[in-house]
Scaffold this motif. Structure first.
Motif, mmCIF file in Angstrom:
data_model
loop_
_atom_site.group_PDB
_atom_site.id
_atom_site.type_symbol
_atom_site.label_atom_id
_atom_site.label_comp_id
_atom_site.label_asym_id
_atom_site.label_seq_id
_atom_site.Cartn_x
_atom_site.Cartn_y
_atom_site.Cartn_z
ATOM 1 N N TYR A 269 33.955 98.102 43.362
ATOM 2 C CA TYR A 269 32.933 98.506 42.388
ATOM 3 C C TYR A 269 33.002 97.550 41.214
ATOM 4 O O TYR A 269 33.990 97.517 40.482
ATOM 5 C CB TYR A 269 33.148 99.941 41.912
ATOM 6 C CG TYR A 269 32.144 100.387 40.861
ATOM 7 C CD1 TYR A 269 30.807 100.554 41.191
ATOM 8 C CD2 TYR A 269 32.524 100.631 39.553
ATOM 9 C CE1 TYR A 269 29.875 100.949 40.241
ATOM 10 C CE2 TYR A 269 31.608 101.031 38.596
ATOM 11 C CZ TYR A 269 30.287 101.186 38.947
ATOM 12 O OH TYR A 269 29.357 101.585 37.994
ATOM 13 N N SER A 270 31.958 96.769 41.038
ATOM 14 C CA SER A 270 31.948 95.765 39.985
ATOM 15 C C SER A 270 31.193 96.285 38.771
ATOM 16 O O SER A 270 30.027 96.672 38.872
ATOM 17 C CB SER A 270 31.288 94.483 40.507
ATOM 18 O OG SER A 270 31.370 93.487 39.524
ATOM 19 N N VAL A 271 31.872 96.298 37.647
ATOM 20 C CA VAL A 271 31.249 96.721 36.391
ATOM 21 C C VAL A 271 31.929 95.968 35.253
ATOM 22 O O VAL A 271 33.108 95.632 35.329
ATOM 23 C CB VAL A 271 31.355 98.248 36.172
ATOM 24 C CG1 VAL A 271 32.788 98.678 35.964
ATOM 25 C CG2 VAL A 271 30.473 98.718 35.034
ATOM 26 N N SER A 272 31.164 95.686 34.229
ATOM 27 C CA SER A 272 31.700 95.072 33.021
ATOM 28 C C SER A 272 31.607 96.094 31.901
ATOM 29 O O SER A 272 30.676 96.901 31.871
ATOM 30 C CB SER A 272 30.884 93.838 32.637
ATOM 31 O OG SER A 272 30.976 92.866 33.638
ATOM 32 N N PRO A 273 32.544 96.044 30.958
ATOM 33 C CA PRO A 273 32.464 96.963 29.822
ATOM 34 C C PRO A 273 31.139 96.769 29.074
ATOM 35 O O PRO A 273 30.630 95.661 28.973
ATOM 36 C CB PRO A 273 33.647 96.548 28.954
ATOM 37 C CG PRO A 273 34.598 95.896 29.895
ATOM 38 C CD PRO A 273 33.741 95.204 30.914
ATOM 39 N N PHE A 274 30.585 97.864 28.573
ATOM 40 C CA PHE A 274 29.351 97.807 27.803
ATOM 41 C C PHE A 274 29.587 98.515 26.474
ATOM 42 O O PHE A 274 30.566 99.257 26.311
ATOM 43 C CB PHE A 274 28.157 98.381 28.581
ATOM 44 C CG PHE A 274 28.456 99.656 29.327
ATOM 45 C CD1 PHE A 274 28.493 100.877 28.681
ATOM 46 C CD2 PHE A 274 28.720 99.609 30.696
ATOM 47 C CE1 PHE A 274 28.767 102.035 29.380
ATOM 48 C CE2 PHE A 274 28.997 100.767 31.401
ATOM 49 C CZ PHE A 274 29.021 101.989 30.748
ATOM 50 N N PRO A 275 28.713 98.276 25.473
ATOM 51 C CA PRO A 275 28.964 98.766 24.111
ATOM 52 C C PRO A 275 29.250 100.264 23.983
ATOM 53 O O PRO A 275 30.148 100.644 23.223
ATOM 54 C CB PRO A 275 27.694 98.379 23.351
ATOM 55 C CG PRO A 275 27.209 97.159 24.071
ATOM 56 C CD PRO A 275 27.508 97.428 25.522
ATOM 57 N N ALA A 276 28.523 101.131 24.680
ATOM 58 C CA ALA A 276 28.751 102.577 24.519
ATOM 59 C C ALA A 276 30.180 102.952 24.902
ATOM 60 O O ALA A 276 30.854 103.692 24.179
ATOM 61 C CB ALA A 276 27.748 103.381 25.352
ATOM 62 N N ALA A 277 30.662 102.434 26.025
ATOM 63 C CA ALA A 277 32.025 102.742 26.471
ATOM 64 C C ALA A 277 33.054 102.102 25.542
ATOM 65 O O ALA A 277 34.074 102.712 25.215
ATOM 66 C CB ALA A 277 32.236 102.275 27.911
#
Length: 158
Positions: free
Chosen positions: A45-53
């Protein structure tokens, strides 16, 4: 139905865990998030951190909150733990259902579920029994995690 915690009760639990208004753990969150993203990628599962998190974790990362009841128990840890293939698969499936990327923001010890956030600031919960919605507002999210009072996430599926 579990009893809803008041704002004051949530504040008390947060403060007992080391939180204070304006808390910011800064750069430590970057390492935590990159480690979580790498672990998720290793399970497909590929995800990059985003501002809300990132914003959420800058304020709440590394806190252990106690659940209500006697005796109180460590209930929720605001960091990413126990990311295995099954959890990564659950996060990927819920992400697909919501058509939103999801990033883990908490691990709930009693039920061993994972709280995940989308870029809109909505928090969901992955559990062996299904997917649940925790809320968008801090008190709603924490109340849900600490009491187990959660609603089904199906209404958010695209």
């Amino acid at each position: 139905m579990p009893r809803r915690l008041t704002h004051e009760e949530i504040e008390e639990r947060l403060r007992a865990a080391g939180w204070h208004p304006g808390r910011d753990v800064g750069e430590d969150v970057g390492e935590l998030m990159e480690s979580a993203a790498a672990e998720l990628r290793s399970h497909g599962y590929s995800v990059s951190p985003f501002p809300a998190a990132t914003d959420f974790l800058r304020e709440f990362a590394f806190l252990d909150l106690e659940s209500p009841g006697a005796p109180p128990q460590e209930h929720c840890v605001f960091e990413v733990r126990f990311v295995d293939a099954i959890r990564a698969e659950q996060i990927a499936e819920l992400s697909e259902l919501l058509e939103q990327p999801l990033f883990p923001v908490a691990f709930e010890r009693m039920e061993r579920g994972t709280a995940v956030m989308d870029p809109l600031g909505r928090v969901f919960y992955t559990h062996w029994s299904g997917y649940y919605y925790l809320g968008e507002e801090r008190d709603d999210v924490l109340n849900s995690l600490l009491t187990g009072d959660q609603s089904d996430a199906e209404e958010f599926y695209v």
